[in-house]
Write a protein that holds these residues in place. Structure first.
Motif, PDB file in Angstrom:
ATOM      1  N   LEU A 188      10.034   1.968  13.418  1.00  0.00           N
ATOM      2  CA  LEU A 188      11.133   1.017  13.196  1.00  0.00           C
ATOM      3  C   LEU A 188      10.882  -0.220  14.044  1.00  0.00           C
ATOM      4  O   LEU A 188      10.715  -0.127  15.271  1.00  0.00           O
ATOM      5  N   LEU A 189      10.850  -1.389  13.411  1.00  0.00           N
ATOM      6  CA  LEU A 189      10.551  -2.632  14.116  1.00  0.00           C
ATOM      7  C   LEU A 189      11.492  -3.742  13.659  1.00  0.00           C
ATOM      8  O   LEU A 189      11.658  -3.982  12.463  1.00  0.00           O
ATOM      9  N   ASN A 190      12.115  -4.408  14.641  1.00  0.00           N
ATOM     10  CA  ASN A 190      12.980  -5.552  14.367  1.00  0.00           C
ATOM     11  C   ASN A 190      12.387  -6.778  15.063  1.00  0.00           C
ATOM     12  O   ASN A 190      12.351  -6.847  16.288  1.00  0.00           O
ATOM     13  N   LEU A 191      11.903  -7.735  14.275  1.00  0.00           N
ATOM     14  CA  LEU A 191      11.329  -8.968  14.811  1.00  0.00           C
ATOM     15  C   LEU A 191      12.200 -10.180  14.441  1.00  0.00           C
ATOM     16  O   LEU A 191      11.712 -11.289  14.295  1.00  0.00           O
ATOM     17  N   GLY A 192      13.500  -9.945  14.251  1.00  0.00           N
ATOM     18  CA  GLY A 192      14.407 -11.018  13.863  1.00  0.00           C
ATOM     19  C   GLY A 192      14.307 -12.224  14.788  1.00  0.00           C
ATOM     20  O   GLY A 192      14.360 -12.088  16.006  1.00  0.00           O
ATOM     21  N   LEU A 215      12.894  -8.663   9.391  1.00  0.00           N
ATOM     22  CA  LEU A 215      12.266  -9.968   9.570  1.00  0.00           C
ATOM     23  C   LEU A 215      13.298 -11.092   9.373  1.00  0.00           C
ATOM     24  O   LEU A 215      13.003 -12.139   8.795  1.00  0.00           O
ATOM     25  N   SER A 216      14.511 -10.865   9.861  1.00  0.00           N
ATOM     26  CA  SER A 216      15.570 -11.863   9.730  1.00  0.00           C
ATOM     27  C   SER A 216      15.136 -13.195  10.334  1.00  0.00           C
ATOM     28  O   SER A 216      14.534 -13.237  11.416  1.00  0.00           O
ATOM     29  N   ASN A 217      15.431 -14.293   9.622  1.00  0.00           N
ATOM     30  CA  ASN A 217      15.147 -15.641  10.104  1.00  0.00           C
ATOM     31  C   ASN A 217      13.661 -15.881  10.387  1.00  0.00           C
ATOM     32  O   ASN A 217      13.309 -16.674  11.258  1.00  0.00           O
ATOM     33  N   VAL A 218      12.790 -15.192   9.663  1.00  0.00           N
ATOM     34  CA  VAL A 218      11.350 -15.354   9.858  1.00  0.00           C
ATOM     35  C   VAL A 218      10.759 -16.079   8.645  1.00  0.00           C
ATOM     36  O   VAL A 218      11.079 -15.748   7.496  1.00  0.00           O
ATOM     37  N   GLN A 219       9.919 -17.072   8.909  1.00  0.00           N
ATOM     38  CA  GLN A 219       9.248 -17.785   7.824  1.00  0.00           C
ATOM     39  C   GLN A 219       8.032 -16.981   7.369  1.00  0.00           C
ATOM     40  O   GLN A 219       7.173 -16.635   8.186  1.00  0.00           O
ATOM     41  N   ARG A 232       5.826   3.771   1.985  1.00  0.00           N
ATOM     42  CA  ARG A 232       6.492   4.303   3.178  1.00  0.00           C
ATOM     43  C   ARG A 232       7.813   3.604   3.497  1.00  0.00           C
ATOM     44  O   ARG A 232       8.762   4.247   3.957  1.00  0.00           O
ATOM     45  N   LEU A 233       7.871   2.295   3.306  1.00  0.00           N
ATOM     46  CA  LEU A 233       9.003   1.511   3.811  1.00  0.00           C
ATOM     47  C   LEU A 233      10.327   1.946   3.169  1.00  0.00           C
ATOM     48  O   LEU A 233      10.468   1.938   1.937  1.00  0.00           O
ATOM     49  N   ALA A 234      11.272   2.321   4.018  1.00  0.00           N
ATOM     50  CA  ALA A 234      12.595   2.761   3.541  1.00  0.00           C
ATOM     51  C   ALA A 234      13.659   1.704   3.776  1.00  0.00           C
ATOM     52  O   ALA A 234      14.708   1.715   3.114  1.00  0.00           O
ATOM     53  N   SER A 235      13.404   0.784   4.719  1.00  0.00           N
ATOM     54  CA  SER A 235      14.416  -0.239   5.035  1.00  0.00           C
ATOM     55  C   SER A 235      13.715  -1.574   5.250  1.00  0.00           C
ATOM     56  O   SER A 235      12.772  -1.670   6.047  1.00  0.00           O
ATOM     57  N   LEU A 236      14.195  -2.606   4.568  1.00  0.00           N
ATOM     58  CA  LEU A 236      13.632  -3.940   4.718  1.00  0.00           C
ATOM     59  C   LEU A 236      14.777  -4.953   4.806  1.00  0.00           C
ATOM     60  O   LEU A 236      15.623  -5.017   3.915  1.00  0.00           O
ATOM     61  N   VAL A 237      14.787  -5.732   5.889  1.00  0.00           N
ATOM     62  CA  VAL A 237      15.816  -6.760   6.089  1.00  0.00           C
ATOM     63  C   VAL A 237      15.134  -8.114   6.070  1.00  0.00           C
ATOM     64  O   VAL A 237      14.255  -8.400   6.893  1.00  0.00           O
ATOM     65  N   LEU A 238      15.552  -8.947   5.134  1.00  0.00           N
ATOM     66  CA  LEU A 238      15.003 -10.301   4.993  1.00  0.00           C
ATOM     67  C   LEU A 238      16.151 -11.317   5.021  1.00  0.00           C
ATOM     68  O   LEU A 238      16.194 -12.242   4.220  1.00  0.00           O
TER      69      LEU A 238
END
Length: 784
Positions: A188-192, A215-219, A232-238
Motif C-alpha cells: 500500500l503506497l500513498n504518494l499524494g 496518486l492524488s494531485n500527481v501529474q 494485482r491492484l485493488a485500490s487506485l486513487v487519482l
C-alpha cells in the motif's frame, strides 16, 4: 437512564497511555546526560504499547496546548531490544528528519507521514532502513521530502549535525538517488502531492507487488505504466489527476480494482466530462468494483433516467431501479459511491449503501467522513453545508455530526477554512435544541477543539465563532476543566489593540460569566493574569469614546465578580486607578442605572477588606456614597450597595473618621433614612454565596446603623428567598449572632425586631422547608 450521545468512556489502555506520556519521568524514563530523556533499563515494551505511545503522543502534541512535547521523545524507541514499533502515524511540520532517524533500527510494517513538510531527503535515506519490513507507506503532502536540505547529498554521514533543523525544509536540489528498489513487501503506497519534478513512473517501477496506490494531485505524463499491476491492484486513487480517454482506457484494464477514485476538487475547474460511455465502461470492465468516486466532474445529460421514467416508490439501492443508467448494469449495490459536487447526487435511486453528495444530511455527513483526512478543501465545503442543515433545518444524526466536525477540527488545526466552518457548525450543533442529548465527555471535546482554534488563529472570524459557541455552554461549570486556558485566551482577545466591537462584547460577557460563582483561588489566579487591569483598560477606552454600552457594563460587572471576597483583586483595582474611573463614570453617565449598580457592588467588595477601607475614607468618596443613598436606580440596588459600603466604613469606628466634612453622624442619619425607605419584600438582582461579610457587622455596638443594614439585608433575603438563604444563614451560624444582637443594649429596637423576624423565618423553614417564593426564580446576579 439512557446514555447520552458520545458518552462512551476512554479505554483503560488509552487512559494509561496518556498518563504515562504526561508523566514520562515518573513512569518510564529518567533524566540522562544533558537533560536528555532516556528509557529506564528495566522497561521492555511490546509493539502494541509502543505504537499507542507514539500515535497518542502525536495527537496530544497537536490537540492539547497543555501538553509539553519532549525534544528527545523518539529517541526512546531507538533500541529495538527494549521497544518495538510496527504501526506509526506522524503528521504536520512538527516531525523532523532526526525523529525518523531516531527509530531507523525499528522494523515498522506501517508508516504514515502526512503533511510532514519539515522532512527533507535525509528522511528518504531513513526510509530505506525500513525497506525489508514496510507493507504500507504514506507520504501524503510531504512535498519537501524529495529535496535535499541546503544542497546536502542523500548519502550524508550518519553523524551529520542537524543543519537548519529548526526551520521547515525548503526546496533545494531534487533528490535523484532515492529508489523503491528492495521494498519488496510494500503493498500500500500513498504518494499524494508528489512534486511535479519527480518522475512517478520511474519511482514506482521497482514496486511489483502493489495492491493499493494513491496518486492524488500527481501529474502523470504517461499512463501505460499502471498496467504493470493490472492483475494485482485493488485500490487506485487519482483525485485531482487530469483525466483523459487514454487514462480511462488504462484504468479499465485493471480488472481486479475494488476501489477506484477519479474525483476532482470542483466541477468549476473540471476539464473532463464524465459521459455515460465512460461510466458504463467502468462498470462493465471493473466487475469487482465495490467503491467508486467520481465527485467534482461535469456529468453528461444522458447519464440519468428522466424524472417521469424513474421507478416508483421509496428510494431504492437496487441496481435495476437505478436513476443513473450506467449503474443499472451493476450486479450488486456499491458499498460507496462518491457523487459530491455532481448532479447525480440529486436523483432518487442510487445503487450504493453510502453516497457522498449535497442532497441531504446523510450525503453531507458521508462527504465529511470520506474527505476529511486527505481532502480538507472538500471537507470544508461539506461542513459548510452541514452548518446550513443545523441552522435552517434539523440535524437528525447529532452524535455523528458532532464527532465528524470535531475530528475535522483536530485533523486540520492549521487549516483556517476548516476552523471557520467547523466552529460555525458547532455553534448550531451545541445550542439548546440539541443540548439535552449530549454527554459531558462530548461537550468537553467540543470545548477543546474550540480553544485549539482560538489559540491557533487570532483572526476575527474564528475568534468570534469560537466565542459564540462557548456561550452555548453552562458557564463557568462546563468550562472549569479548562479554566485558566480559556481565561488567558479571552484576555488576549481583549488586548488594547483589538478593535472589533462584536467580539469584544462577547469576550467581556464570557469573562464576566467565568468569574461568577467560582472558587476564590480561581479568581485570584485570573487576577494575576491581568484580568483587573484589562477590564479597567476597556472602561478607560469607553470613557474616552464617551460610550456606555454592554462592554462597559459587563466590564464593571466582571470586576464586581472577580473582587468578591478576593482582597488581592480589590487591591489591584485600587492600584490601577479604579476609583478615579468610578468617579469619571458617575459623572459622565449619571443616568445609567445598571452601570451604577455594578460599580457600587464592586466597591462593596472593596469595602469588605479592612486594610483597604482607609483608601475609601476621603471627603470626595464619602460624599459620593452618601449622595447615592438617595438613588432610586434599579429599585433599591444602588442605594442598598452604597449603604453597604458605608456600613463597613462605619464599622471601623469614629476614631478613623478624620475628615470634617461630611460629618459621620450626618452620613449615619442618611443611612438610617435610606434603610427605612426600602421595601423589605423587594426581589433582588443579587446572589450571595456567603453571609460572612454581613454577619461580621451584627454583634457590635460601635455602629448601630451598620448592624441595622446587615439585619435588614438578612431579613429581606430569607423572607423573599427562604429555600436558598435560610439554610445558608443557619449553616454559617447567623442565628446565634442574631441572638447576640437581641442581648446588646446598644441595638436599636427596630433592629432587634427585625432580628427576631429573621430568626422566626429560619425556624419556620426548619419546620416546613417548602419554597415560599411563589415559584419565582431567584435572579442570580452578582454577589454584592
Amino acid at each position: 437512564m439512557a446514555a447520552k450521545a458520545g458518552d462512551n468512556p476512554d479505554s483503560l489502555m488509552t487512559l494509561a497511555t496518556i498518563f504515562c506520556l504526561r508523566n514520562l519521568r515518573k513512569t518510564m524514563c529518567y533524566q540522562g546526560f544533558r537533560s536528555k530523556l532516556s528509557l529506564r533499563s528495566d522497561i521492555f515494551l511490546p509493539s502494541e504499547i509502543c505504537d499507542k505511545l507514539v500515535n497518542t503522543y502525536m495527537e496530544l502534541v497537536h490537540t492539547d496546548s497543555n501538553f509539553e512535547p519532549e525534544e528527545s521523545f523518539f529517541q526512546l524507541f531507538s533500541d529495538p531490544r527494549s521497544t518495538r514499533l510496527t504501526r506509526v502515524q506522524l503528521r504536520e511540520d512538527f516531525v523532523r528528519d532526526r525523529d525518523l532517524e531516531a527509530i531507523k533500527r525499528q522494523d515498522p510494517i506501517e508508516l504514515h507521514l502526512t503533511y510532514c513538510n519539515s522532512l527533507s531527503s535525509r528522511s528518504l535515506k531513513t526510509l530505506t532502513c525500513f525497506r525489508e519490513t514496510l507493507v504500507s507507506l504514506c507520504l501524503f503532502g510531504c512535498s519537501h521530502i524529495f529535496y535535499r536540505k541546503g544542497g546536502a547529498p542523500l548519502a550524508c554521514n550518519e553523524d551529520t549535525e542537524d543543519e537548519d533543523e529548526e526551520s521547515p525544509a525548503s526546496r533545494q536540489a531534487l533528490e535523484t538517488d532515492f529508489s523503491f528498489e528492495g521494498f519488496n513487501r510494500l503493498r500500500l503506497l500513498n504518494l499524494g502531492g508528489l512534486p511535479d519534478e519527480v518522475d512517478a513512473e520511474s519511482l514506482l517501477r521497482p514496486l511489483k507487488s502493489l495492491i493499493s496506490l494513491d496518486l492524488s494531485n500527481v501529474q502523470l505524463p504517461g499512463t501505460a505504466f499502471l498496467t504493470q499491476w493490472k492483475d494485482r491492484l485493488a485500490s487506485l486513487v487519482l483525485y485531482n489527476v487530469n483525466l483523459s480517454e487514454e487514462l480511462i482506457s488504462t484504468v479499465v484494464e485493471l480488472s481486479n480494482l475494488r476501489h477506484l477514485d477519479v474525483s476532482w476538487e470542483t466541477r468549476r475547474t473540471s476539464k473532463f466530462k464524465m459521459s455515460r460511455k465512460v461510466l458504463t465502461a467502468i462498470v462493465q470492465r471493473l466487475v469487482n468494483l465495490v467503491s467508486l468516486d467520481v465527485s467534482g466532474h461535469i456529468m453528461s445529460d444522458n447519464c440519468t433516467v428522466p424524472h417521469f421514467e424513474e421507478a416508483m416508490g421509496r428510494p431504492s439501492i437496487e441496481p435495476c431501479k437505478s436513476s443513473i443508467y450506467p449503474f443499472q448494469e451493476l450486479k450488486r449495490p456499491l458499498q460507496f459511491l462518491g457523487l459530491y459536487d455532481t448532479t447525480l447526487c440529486n436523483v432518487t435511486h442510487i445503487p450504493a449503501h453510502k453516497v457522498t453528495g449535497s442532497k441531504n444530511e446523510d450525503q453531507v455527513l458521508n462527504a465529511i467522513e470520506a474527505y476529511t483526512e486527505f481532502r480538507p478543501e472538500l471537507a470544508h465545503r461539506a461542513i459548510n453545508q452541514l452548518f446550513d442543515i443545523a441552522r435552517i433545518q434539523h440535524c437528525s444524526q447529532l452524535l455523528r455530526a458532532l464527532q465528524l466536525v470535531i475530528a475535522a477540527l483536530k485533523c486540520h488545526k492549521y487549516d483556517k477554512s476548516i476552523q471557520v466552518t467547523g466552529s460555525a457548525a458547532l455553534f448550531y450543533l451545541t445550542n439548546t435544541e440539541y443540548r439535552s442529548d449530549q454527554s459531558v465527555r462530548l461537550r468537553r471535546e467540543v470545548i477543546q477543539v474550540l480553544l485549539n482554534g482560538m489559540e491557533q488563529y487570532q483572526e476575527v472570524t474564528v475568534q468570534r465563532n469560537c466565542c459564540l459557541t462557548l456561550c452555548n455552554f453552562s458557564i463557568p461549570e462546563e468550562l472549569e476543566f479548562q479554566y485558566s486556558r480559556v481565561n488567558q485566551l479571552l484576555l488576549k482577545i481583549l488586548e488594547p489593540g483589538r478593535q472589533d466591537e462584536s467580539i469584544q462584547r462577547i469576550a467581556v460577557h464570557l469573562c464576566n460569566a467565568l468569574v461568577c460563582q467560582v472558587a476564590n483561588h480561581q479568581k485570584e489566579a485570573v487576577g494575576k493574569m491581568g484580568f483587573v487591569k484589562r477590564m479597567l483598560n476597556l472602561i478607560q477606552k469607553k470613557l474616552q469614546d464617551r460610550l456606555c454600552d454592554q462592554v462597559m457594563e459587563f466590564a464593571w460587572s466582571a470586576l464586581w465578580n472577580i473582587t468578591d471576597e478576593t482582597p488581592d483583586n480589590c487591591q489591584m483595582f485600587l492600584n490601577c486607578r479604579g476609583m478615579s474611573l468610578f468617579l469619571e463614570c458617575l459623572q459622565e453617565f449619571p443616568d445609567k442605572q445598571e452601570l451604577h449598580r455594578n460599580m457600587l457592588g464592586l466597591l462593596g467588595n472593596v469595602a469588605e477588606v479592612r486594610a483597604l477601607r482607609p483608601q475609601l475614607l476621603t471627603p470626595q468618596f464619602i460624599s459620593v456614597f452618601s449622595n447615592l443613598l438617595d438613588s432610586k436606580a434599579d429599585g433599591i440596588e444602588v442605594s442598598y450597595n452604597a449603604c453597604g459600603v458605608l456600613s463597613h466604613i462605619m464599622f471601623d469606628g469614629p476614631e478613623v473618621w478624620s475628615m470634617e466634612e461630611p460629618l459621620r453622624d450626618t452620613v449615619m442619619d442618611k443611612m438610617w433614612d435610606a434603610i427605612q425607605s426600602w421595601d423589605v419584600t423587594s426581589r433582588r438582582n443579587i446572589n450571595y454565596r456567603s453571609f460572612e461579610p454581613i454577619l461580621r457587622l451584627l454583634p457590635q455596638s460601635i455602629a448601630p446603623v451598620s448592624q441595622h443594614w446587615a439585619t435588614w439585608a438578612l431579613f429581606n433575603l430569607v423572607s423573599v428567598y427562604p429555600s436558598k438563604y435560610c439554610p445558608l444563614l443557619i449553616k454559617e451560624g447567623g442565628v446565634i449572632l442574631l441572638e447576640k444582637v437581641l442581648e446588646l443594649d446598644s441595638s436599636k429596637p427596630e433592629t432587634k425586631d427585625m432580628a427576631s423576624k429573621v430568626m422566626e423565618q429560619c425556624e419556620n423553614f426548619k419546620k416546613d422547608p417548602m419554597d415560599t417564593s411563589n415559584g419565582q426564580e431567584v435572579n442570580l446576579g452578582q454577589r454584592g
